[in-house]
Design a protein around this motif. Sequence first.
Motif, PDB file in Angstrom:
ATOM      1  N   LEU A   1       0.825  -1.207   0.000  1.00  0.00           N
ATOM      2  CA  LEU A   1       0.000   0.000   0.000  1.00  0.00           C
ATOM      3  C   LEU A   1       0.861   1.258   0.000  1.00  0.00           C
ATOM      4  O   LEU A   1       0.578   2.216  -0.723  1.00  0.00           O
ATOM      5  N   THR A   2       1.897   1.255   0.824  1.00  0.00           N
ATOM      6  CA  THR A   2       2.779   2.418   0.897  1.00  0.00           C
ATOM      7  C   THR A   2       3.405   2.690  -0.467  1.00  0.00           C
ATOM      8  O   THR A   2       3.412   3.834  -0.948  1.00  0.00           O
ATOM      9  N   LYS A   3       3.899   1.651  -1.111  1.00  0.00           N
ATOM     10  CA  LYS A   3       4.502   1.799  -2.430  1.00  0.00           C
ATOM     11  C   LYS A   3       3.476   2.287  -3.453  1.00  0.00           C
ATOM     12  O   LYS A   3       3.738   3.215  -4.232  1.00  0.00           O
ATOM     13  N   THR A   4       2.291   1.685  -3.431  1.00  0.00           N
ATOM     14  CA  THR A   4       1.261   2.004  -4.429  1.00  0.00           C
ATOM     15  C   THR A   4       0.779   3.440  -4.306  1.00  0.00           C
ATOM     16  O   THR A   4       0.680   4.172  -5.301  1.00  0.00           O
ATOM     17  N   PHE A   5       0.469   3.875  -3.091  1.00  0.00           N
ATOM     18  CA  PHE A   5      -0.066   5.230  -2.907  1.00  0.00           C
ATOM     19  C   PHE A   5       1.006   6.299  -3.098  1.00  0.00           C
ATOM     20  O   PHE A   5       0.722   7.371  -3.647  1.00  0.00           O
TER      21      PHE A   5
ATOM     22  N   TRP B   1      -3.680  -0.984  17.867  1.00  0.00           N
ATOM     23  CA  TRP B   1      -3.072  -1.035  16.537  1.00  0.00           C
ATOM     24  C   TRP B   1      -1.692  -0.384  16.505  1.00  0.00           C
ATOM     25  O   TRP B   1      -1.143  -0.151  15.421  1.00  0.00           O
ATOM     26  N   GLN B   2      -1.098  -0.097  17.651  1.00  0.00           N
ATOM     27  CA  GLN B   2       0.151   0.657  17.644  1.00  0.00           C
ATOM     28  C   GLN B   2       1.291  -0.073  16.939  1.00  0.00           C
ATOM     29  O   GLN B   2       2.150   0.561  16.312  1.00  0.00           O
ATOM     30  N   HIS B   3       1.306  -1.402  17.000  1.00  0.00           N
ATOM     31  CA  HIS B   3       2.364  -2.144  16.308  1.00  0.00           C
ATOM     32  C   HIS B   3       2.259  -1.946  14.798  1.00  0.00           C
ATOM     33  O   HIS B   3       3.275  -1.848  14.101  1.00  0.00           O
ATOM     34  N   ALA B   4       1.019  -1.858  14.282  1.00  0.00           N
ATOM     35  CA  ALA B   4       0.819  -1.632  12.849  1.00  0.00           C
ATOM     36  C   ALA B   4       1.199  -0.202  12.466  1.00  0.00           C
ATOM     37  O   ALA B   4       1.817   0.032  11.424  1.00  0.00           O
TER      38      ALA B   4
ATOM     39  N   ASP C   1       7.693   3.380  10.098  1.00  0.00           N
ATOM     40  CA  ASP C   1       9.070   2.935   9.877  1.00  0.00           C
ATOM     41  C   ASP C   1       9.341   2.717   8.391  1.00  0.00           C
ATOM     42  O   ASP C   1      10.421   3.047   7.887  1.00  0.00           O
ATOM     43  N   ILE C   2       8.368   2.162   7.671  1.00  0.00           N
ATOM     44  CA  ILE C   2       8.517   1.953   6.227  1.00  0.00           C
ATOM     45  C   ILE C   2       8.672   3.294   5.515  1.00  0.00           C
ATOM     46  O   ILE C   2       9.491   3.445   4.611  1.00  0.00           O
TER      47      ILE C   2
END
Length: 260
Positions: free
Chosen positions: A44-48, A106-109, A115-116
């Motif tokens: 998702l990060t890459k796509t957006f 959801w903090q781990h997510a 970080d990514i």
Amino acid sequence: MDPSPYKFYSEHGFDSRQCLEHYVSDDSETNLAADFLEFPIKNLTKTFTEGRIKGDVLIDFSVSAIVYQLYTACEFFKHIIILKIRDRCILELKRWVDSRTGAFDWQHAAKFHVDIEGKSEHFQDIEEKVRSAAQHIVKCDLAKENILDPMVLPPADCVLTFWLMGIISKDQDEYVRNLGKISRLLKPGGHIIQCGMLGATYFTVGKDKLHSMNYDEDFIKKALVEADFVIDHVDVKERTSVSDLTDYKKVLFIAAHKEK
């Protein structure tokens, strides 16, 4: 006779909190989060961040009460509308949106996401942005041709549907019909982004075993093309986790846009 020995999510539902605990929690014993959380967040990060997918309205139609798929999306859309077919999922999601006691953590997510992106200093900001974006939570009805009837929403620039299409579809024909219903939510040129389990026949939540439609990458690509979508990006990850909660072989991320 019903061809599946398992329960169906659309008809029977499941415990939304247990689903989150099983598949996307920070649980080192099963490590399912590597496939169900880290893999989609990376894609998702890459796509957006490529900048082609953005606009006014994004619709999210995903399993249970997951929110991580909105971390990047909330940076690129003015309005986010979340669709759910089960009341229990709505209640679980609203508990987190309203920061109530006992909400899923959801903090781990969120930490993995920032970080990514290399923006660890924005760790606290991202959850508040998602909470602000997730104020429009709407119940829909899969039995209807227009799943939002009688409500009318503006056509979306993008639809996210994560881990849901394979478990709301009893067979390939129903999958194609459900894809058609989702497609009608999009404006011409709009995008659809999916994550799904490949080769799965069941998934487990608590004591319940539920149906998952067994399909492969070729089926998804063909279904999208026949629904007048152009495929933009595909990523498939081999299963790495050891767990008897589900029997999937791979996980799939696919992005496509609707022909104008």
